[in-house]
Design a protein around this motif. Structure first.
Motif, PDB file in Angstrom:
ATOM      1  N   GLY A   1       0.805  -1.224   0.000  1.00  0.00           N
ATOM      2  CA  GLY A   1       0.000   0.000   0.000  1.00  0.00           C
ATOM      3  C   GLY A   1       0.833   1.267   0.000  1.00  0.00           C
ATOM      4  O   GLY A   1       0.272   2.366  -0.072  1.00  0.00           O
ATOM      5  N   ASN A   2       2.135   1.149   0.083  1.00  0.00           N
ATOM      6  CA  ASN A   2       2.987   2.337   0.025  1.00  0.00           C
ATOM      7  C   ASN A   2       3.635   2.491  -1.349  1.00  0.00           C
ATOM      8  O   ASN A   2       4.571   3.265  -1.509  1.00  0.00           O
ATOM      9  N   ASP A   3       3.124   1.749  -2.297  1.00  0.00           N
ATOM     10  CA  ASP A   3       3.630   1.827  -3.673  1.00  0.00           C
ATOM     11  C   ASP A   3       2.447   2.153  -4.595  1.00  0.00           C
ATOM     12  O   ASP A   3       1.625   1.283  -4.903  1.00  0.00           O
ATOM     13  N   ALA A   4       2.368   3.391  -5.006  1.00  0.00           N
ATOM     14  CA  ALA A   4       1.205   3.843  -5.778  1.00  0.00           C
ATOM     15  C   ALA A   4       1.061   3.086  -7.095  1.00  0.00           C
ATOM     16  O   ALA A   4      -0.057   2.828  -7.547  1.00  0.00           O
ATOM     17  N   ASP A   5       2.186   2.724  -7.697  1.00  0.00           N
ATOM     18  CA  ASP A   5       2.101   1.980  -8.969  1.00  0.00           C
ATOM     19  C   ASP A   5       1.515   0.588  -8.757  1.00  0.00           C
ATOM     20  O   ASP A   5       0.687   0.126  -9.546  1.00  0.00           O
TER      21      ASP A   5
ATOM     22  N   ALA B   1      -4.260  -3.735   1.316  1.00  0.00           N
ATOM     23  CA  ALA B   1      -3.016  -2.993   1.132  1.00  0.00           C
ATOM     24  C   ALA B   1      -2.329  -2.808   2.474  1.00  0.00           C
ATOM     25  O   ALA B   1      -2.936  -2.359   3.440  1.00  0.00           O
ATOM     26  N   LYS B   2      -1.056  -3.174   2.526  1.00  0.00           N
ATOM     27  CA  LYS B   2      -0.281  -2.995   3.762  1.00  0.00           C
ATOM     28  C   LYS B   2       0.269  -1.577   3.787  1.00  0.00           C
ATOM     29  O   LYS B   2       0.968  -1.166   2.846  1.00  0.00           O
ATOM     30  N   THR B   3      -0.025  -0.872   4.847  1.00  0.00           N
ATOM     31  CA  THR B   3       0.429   0.512   4.946  1.00  0.00           C
ATOM     32  C   THR B   3       0.581   0.891   6.407  1.00  0.00           C
ATOM     33  O   THR B   3       0.550   0.021   7.294  1.00  0.00           O
TER      34      THR B   3
END
Lengths: 335, 325
Positions: free
Chosen positions: A216-220, A244-246
């Motif tokens: 979840g910390n990767d927008a792509d 999503a992991k964030t």
């Protein structure tokens, strides 16, 4: 003003720049919102999405303008990501007439129907079945619109989550259930009170859905996995659930400094901060430092301008108090 | 003209609106193939098909959440909650979401939906399948509350509820489902927020709702035979409330008796009493009296349930005692 909105596009350079701009704008908005609390311009509570911007930006980029977002009380970023200008959102936090809802909803209920932002819901889990209803409407009318319901890890233990998942699966509804797993409920670690390790993904199979986990910390990565879910929904293949992991960099809400979180955990996630991570990706892709700095100062100027515009708004008066309980615009319950 | 039961009128009212407007859809537990557990939706699946008449899982939050989401995106859903007691498992959607979202969003969304539900006692179902919950709904700003007392009103008020752009809680007194009435042919459309004067008298005004309306009428006949001539008002709609009719008719007789199936505290009659006391106190010739179920969970045994819910006999004796004191 739609600088936080990015059009669906391929992962070309323009798309990447827009994706960075969106995340950076969400970050700077939330930073300013925090400052405004400290200056007592914002009363009540507020739940910032600092650290979780890649999700809002990545999902919004995969949406059609007529798709629907249903967010939680941590909804500033999701609202802005749909293209809602900053000024009315700041003004809503400040309780002014130029607010998105003229001050009647506040931070936890941001809504802008014209942008497909169908509400921020402040009772855990409530909006999952409501998103199902919007999806049902799209299915009934054959519009290929899709509803997205964002929710936190803690929501996976409330009844409406399970009711909505089953309902959507049985009716094959075009809805995406998007879990922003930031590891913590309010003050309690979700894994301490949850029967499975991945609170959303491990439940997916119970409803015949694929188990999907994304960084979840990767927008792509968020954009890619969500785009696939939209395609399935539009093709009539029913719902998807994505976990999503964030991590939220701050506490649960304004009142919470988040001191219960171990230092090493915080440090680990700060190192995975989506903003510098994506910035580095832009540099790798050949965007110059100067271009990025120019973009960032544009965003900062936008935040400043929006702040001043919001502050210039009027304090609401009695004319708004008895307005719009009913569809006729009034509040009368008797003749 | 045809003689219809209350339950047949529900299906007729819904069918009338579904024929008129394709955006009207129906969902709930057992509403389709089974025709409803109280047989209120018989024939609708056959006429309108499974896309518009949909059976749901036992998921009241999902049912009402879906109705809300559909209503805010262009449909006009009619959702069934089988027993009104079950509102307790989905009250968040009703009270926090459906009722408040229009106001909170400064009018950005509307909720043209109807939630129908079997309501009240008389069928010996015990405390969790017999409650009169109209007051739960009445006290939440943003909900309209309609409670018909006869087959004709069911059709017209259902049509009005479906056509209304606000959320309407439509409560069907289970004890009335088998009651019959002659109903004219053709479309019937009534008006929300209009009470009906069913009988004109000169000594006292009985204000009743839902299942209590036929009892109030019967009591009025008995009272008339004993020299007390009563007006009987069928409230029909708690929100909006037709205070004009109520105030006029109470002022005319000088006495108000409310007849309420609900447990005593915070019943709708208390609000009516308060309005009457505030606004026409000097037209009153005696105390306002509320006739209600005691403040208890409803018991299952027929003998006990009959003691609890206001009966014709209790209405008669209460009015007589008060009028003669």
């Amino acid at each position: 003003m739609s600088n936080t909105k990015i059009a669906p596009a391929n992962s070309d350079l323009a798309h990447k720049i827009a994706m960075y701009r969106s995340q950076f704008a969400l970050r700077q908005f939330e930073n300013r919102a925090y400052d405004l609390f400290l200056e007592n311009f914002v009363k009540g509570t507020s739940h910032l999405a600092i650290g979780q911007e890649a999700i809002a930006a990545g999902v919004a980029a995969a949406m059609r303008p007529d798709d629907w977002t249903f967010a939680t009380y941590r909804g500033h970023a999701h609202t802005l990501a749909r293209g809602v200008p900053m000024a009315p959102v700041f003004a809503e936090l400040m309780g002014r007439t130029n607010g998105l809802m003229a001050g009647k909803g506040g931070s936890m209920h941001l809504t802008s129907v014209e942008h497909g932002m169908m509400g921020s819901y402040a009772v855990i889990g409530a909006h999952l079945p409501i998103a199902c209803g919007a999806a049902w409407s799209a299915q009934y009318r054959g519009t290929e619109q899709v509803a997205v319901a964002f929710f936190g890890d803690g929501s996976t233990n409330i009844g409406s989550f399970h009711e909505a998942l089953n309902f959507a699966a049985v009716w094959k509804l075009p809805v995406i259930f998007f879990c922003e797993n930031n590891l913590w409920m309010e003050y309690t670690r979700t894994s301490d009170v949850t029967a499975v390790a991945n609170p959303a993904a491990d439940r997916a199979s119970a409803y015949g859905l694929e188990s999907i986990i994304v960084d979840g910390n990767d927008a792509d990565a968020v954009f890619d996995v969500t785009s696939a879910a939209f395609a399935r929904a539009r093709a009539g293949e029913g719902p998807s659930m994505i976990e999503a992991k964030t991590y939220r960099h701050g506490g649960h809400s304004r009142a919470d400094p988040g001191k219960y979180r171990p230092d090493d955990e915080l440090a680990e996630w700060m190192a995975k901060d989506p903003i510098p991570r994506y910035r580095a990706r832009l540099l790798d892709a050949g965007v110059s430092e100067e271009e990025i700095l120019a973009l960032e100062s544009e965003v900062d100027a936008e935040v400043d301008l929006a702040t001043e515009e919001a502050k210039a708004g009027d304090v609401p008066g009695e004319d708004l108090l008895l307005k719009d309980v009913w569809a006729d615009g009034g509040a009368s319950w008797r003749n | 003209m045809a003689q219809l039961t209350f339950r047949e009128s529900i299906a007729r009212g819904i069918a009338q609106e579904m024929r008129r407007d394709e955006s009207v859809v129906l969902l709930g537990e057992d509403v389709g193939a089974a025709g409803g557990v109280f047989k209120g939706t018989v024939g609708l699946l056959e006429e309108f098909g499974g896309v518009r008449v949909r059976d749901t899982p036992i998921s009241e939050q999902a049912i009402l959440g879906a109705a809300m989401g559909a209503a805010m995106t262009g449909l006009r859903p009619i959702a069934e909650i089988m027993f009104s007691d079950f509102f307790a498992v989905c009250w968040d959607i009703v009270a926090n979401e459906i009722a408040k979202s229009r106001y909170m969003t400064n009018g950005q969304v509307t909720f043209p939906l109807v939630i129908r539900s079997g309501n009240g006692g008389g069928l010996r179902f015990g405390a969790q399948h017999s409650q009169s919950v109209e007051n739960w709904a009445m006290m939440v700003p943003g909900l309209k509350v309609v409670v018909p007392s006869n087959a004709l009103d069911v059709i017209g008020l259902m049509a009005a509820a479906v056509r209304d752009d606000d959320p309407v809680i439509f409560l069907e007194a289970k004890v009335l489902y088998s009651s019959k009435m002659d109903v004219p042919d053709g479309d019937i459309v009534d008006t929300l927020g209009s009470a009906k004067v069913l009988r004109e008298g000169s000594n006292a005004t009985l204000v009743a709702l839902g299942s209590m309306v036929p009892r109030a009428l019967e009591a009025a006949s008995e009272l008339a035979a004993n020299g007390i001539d009563c007006t009987v008002i069928d409230v029909r709609s708690l929100v909006p409330l037709d205070t004009t009719t109520i105030l006029r008719e109470v002022a005319a007789t000088g006495r108000l008796f409310t007849v309420e199936e609900n447990p005593r505290l915070c019943g709708w009659g208390a609000e009516v009493a308060s309005i009457v006391a505030d606004e026409i106190f000097y037209d009153l010739d005696g105390p306002i009296v509320r006739i209600t179920t005691p403040h208890i969970p409803l018991p299952a045994a027929d003998a006990l349930e009959d003691l609890a819910i206001p009966s014709v006999e209790r209405i008669v004796t209460t009015v007589q005692k008060s009028m003669n004191s």
